[in-house]
Design a protein around this motif. Structure first.
Motif, PDB file in Angstrom:
ATOM      1  N   UNK A 223       0.841  -1.194   0.000  1.00  0.00           N
ATOM      2  CA  UNK A 223       0.000   0.000   0.000  1.00  0.00           C
ATOM      3  C   UNK A 223       0.878   1.247   0.000  1.00  0.00           C
ATOM      4  N   UNK A 224       0.375   2.310  -0.593  1.00  0.00           N
ATOM      5  CA  UNK A 224       1.067   3.592  -0.573  1.00  0.00           C
ATOM      6  C   UNK A 224       0.326   4.507   0.399  1.00  0.00           C
ATOM      7  N   UNK A 225       1.049   4.973   1.400  1.00  0.00           N
ATOM      8  CA  UNK A 225       0.479   5.844   2.419  1.00  0.00           C
ATOM      9  C   UNK A 225       1.102   7.222   2.246  1.00  0.00           C
ATOM     10  N   UNK A 226       0.274   8.236   2.033  1.00  0.00           N
ATOM     11  CA  UNK A 226       0.783   9.600   1.902  1.00  0.00           C
ATOM     12  C   UNK A 226       0.925  10.211   3.290  1.00  0.00           C
ATOM     13  N   UNK A 227       2.147  10.608   3.611  1.00  0.00           N
ATOM     14  CA  UNK A 227       2.440  11.255   4.885  1.00  0.00           C
ATOM     15  C   UNK A 227       2.786  12.708   4.556  1.00  0.00           C
ATOM     16  N   UNK A 228       1.988  13.619   5.050  1.00  0.00           N
ATOM     17  CA  UNK A 228       2.123  15.036   4.710  1.00  0.00           C
ATOM     18  C   UNK A 228       2.869  15.820   5.780  1.00  0.00           C
ATOM     19  N   UNK A 229       3.208  17.059   5.439  1.00  0.00           N
ATOM     20  CA  UNK A 229       3.908  17.948   6.378  1.00  0.00           C
ATOM     21  C   UNK A 229       3.155  17.999   7.700  1.00  0.00           C
ATOM     22  N   UNK A 230       3.901  17.856   8.778  1.00  0.00           N
ATOM     23  CA  UNK A 230       3.308  17.888  10.103  1.00  0.00           C
ATOM     24  C   UNK A 230       2.811  16.540  10.581  1.00  0.00           C
ATOM     25  N   UNK A 231       2.992  15.486   9.775  1.00  0.00           N
ATOM     26  CA  UNK A 231       2.519  14.155  10.157  1.00  0.00           C
ATOM     27  C   UNK A 231       3.683  13.232  10.485  1.00  0.00           C
ATOM     28  N   UNK A 232       3.374  12.239  11.303  1.00  0.00           N
ATOM     29  CA  UNK A 232       4.333  11.239  11.772  1.00  0.00           C
ATOM     30  C   UNK A 232       3.831   9.857  11.403  1.00  0.00           C
TER      31      UNK A 232
END
Length: 98
Positions: free
Chosen positions: A65-74
């Motif tokens: 799976x591809x998980x998008x982790x954005x600015x400010x996320x852990x």
């Protein structure tokens, strides 16, 4: 002791995807790296790894799976789990690991 500008530190690195250790806290390495839209090959560790996107976004490939982790996320990748970063990831990434 001194404060560190994390984004400036990442931009000063000569190569993308090569982290540098900024220091240690509670026995863990605190690292910074610059993502440059290219992919990073799959890897697996024998320790948990915390991935913090400070600026930009990371497309983390995990268990198909591809998980998008954005600015400010852990996102914490558990020990023994293969993971990779897909193309299109960019910005500043903070890594906390052993």
């Amino acid at each position: 002791m001194k404060k560190i500008n994390l984004n400036a530190q990442a931009l000063s690195l000569s190569h993308a995807w090569r982290s540098t250790i900024l220091g240690q806290a509670a026995g863990a390495n605190i690292k910074v790296l610059r993502m440059d839209e290219s992919k990073f090959s799959e890897e697996v560790h024998d320790f948990d790894e915390a991935l913090i996107v400070l600026e930009g976004k990371m497309n983390l490939s995990l268990n198909g799976y591809c998980i998008e982790v954005n600015a400010g996320e852990l996102f914490i990748v558990q020990a023994g789990i293969p993971h990779a970063v897909e193309a299109g990831s960019y910005g500043t990434l903070i890594i906390v690991d052993n």
